[in-house]
Design an enzyme around this catalytic site. Structure first.
Site, short mmCIF file in Angstrom:
data_model
loop_
_atom_site.label_atom_id
_atom_site.label_comp_id
_atom_site.label_asym_id
_atom_site.label_seq_id
_atom_site.Cartn_x
_atom_site.Cartn_y
_atom_site.Cartn_z
N HIS A 152 0.85 -1.33 0.11
CA HIS A 152 -0.02 0.10 -0.04
C HIS A 152 0.71 1.28 0.12
CE1 HIS A 152 -2.82 3.15 1.09
NE2 HIS A 152 -3.73 2.04 0.85
N GLU A 210 -3.96 2.02 -7.52
CA GLU A 210 -4.23 3.05 -6.56
C GLU A 210 -3.35 4.14 -6.97
OE1 GLU A 210 -6.44 1.72 -2.77
OE2 GLU A 210 -4.27 1.44 -2.34
P1 PGA Z 1 -9.47 5.89 0.07
O1 PGA Z 1 -8.32 4.96 0.20
O2 PGA Z 1 -10.83 5.48 -0.59
O3 PGA Z 1 -9.88 6.84 1.41
O4 PGA Z 1 -8.98 6.98 -0.99
C1 PGA Z 1 -8.00 4.08 -0.48
C2 PGA Z 1 -6.77 3.46 -0.15
O5 PGA Z 1 -5.95 4.01 0.21
O6 PGA Z 1 -6.64 2.16 -0.03
#
Ligand code: PGA
Length: 256
Positions: free
Chosen positions: A97, A167
């Site tokens: 992450h 992401e």
């Molecule tokens: P968010 O987080 O939906 O608050 O943008 C997603 C993540 O960081 O996994």
């Protein structure tokens, strides 16, 4: 899991109390346990794994962890081992992450952790994403390196146990003021990720499912679902509110 969409709740370092954790989880369970075409995965802080695990045994919600340490046991103050996660029936582990990478975790370390998790029979949710989008397309190269370095030496037999969460770091709610990227951008990046994977593993193999994460919320879910061409979503902030998260589940379940 083959034909199911995947929706992951990443609670990060929330909520503060066990009582709140139970409440959110039970709220999510109400909707998730009715949806036969969605695999919901809830990833709470480690301290709630045991409690949540006792609240639900079933195949429509699975419990995931937000990270794991790369060694099996020993003198590693503050860390958690895969064995401990397995004893709590964790089935998925989020790795790489961006918030962990920002604390210094490299793709090489992520790779080490992925190998450990896969060998033990659990599933990996590998997060990748560029820090910024460049007009010159540099983010494509960045993403490709991240994927290939994270998956180095991972045999194709393990592909079914890997989910990839795209992401873009700049679109995560804490960085973007809750503004996701556009579904067109997501679509483009999903195609790119599939190309990187099929160049590595061969197009004939069933490639990992690809999720999108970054400010997914009830307002944008329909658009992201219709235009993003993903196999599901990884939801941070909106997963701490069962009503919002359940709406995301509902739209994901209903949209073809
Ligand atoms: P968010 O987080 O939906 O608050 O943008 C997603 C993540 O960081 O996994």
């Amino acid at each position: 899991m083959k034909n199911k969409k995947i929706v992951v709740a990443n609670w990060k370092m929330n909520p503060t109390t066990e009582q709140e954790a139970k409440k959110i989880f039970l709220g999510i369970k109400r909707a998730a346990s009715k949806l036969s075409n969605i695999q919901t995965i809830v990833c709470p802080p480690f301290i709630y794994l045991n409690t949540l695990n006792k609240l639900y045994k079933g195949h429509r919600i699975a419990i995931g962890a937000q990270d794991v340490f790369e060694k099996k046991a020993g003198s590693f103050t503050g860390e958690i081992s895969l064995g401990m996660l397995k004893l709590n029936d964790v089935e998925y582990v989020i790795l790489g992450h961006s918030e962990r990478r920002a604390l210094g975790e490299s793709s090489e370390l992520v790779n080490e952790k992925i190998k450990l998790v896969l060998k033990s029979g659990l599933n990996v949710i590998l997060c990748v994403g560029e820090l910024e989008r460049s007009d010159h397309g540099e983010h494509f190269g960045f993403l490709k390196d991240q994927i290939l370095n994270s998956l180095k030496g991972i045999n194709k037999n393990y592909l079914k146990n890997i989910l990839i969460a795209y992401e873009p770091v700049w679109a995560i709610s804490g960085n973007s003021g809750n503004k996701a990227t556009t579904s067109e951008n997501i679509h483009e990046m999903v195609i790119f990720i599939k190309k990187v994977l099929s160049d590595k593993y061969g197009a004939k193999n069933t490639l990992p499912k690809i999720l999108y994460g970054g400010s997914v919320n009830p307002k944008n879910i329909e658009d992201l679902m219709l235009g993003g061409n993903t196999d599901g979503f990884l939801v941070g902030a909106a997963s701490l509110d069962a009503e919002k998260f359940n709406y995301i589940l509902k739209i994901t379940a209903e949209t073809k």
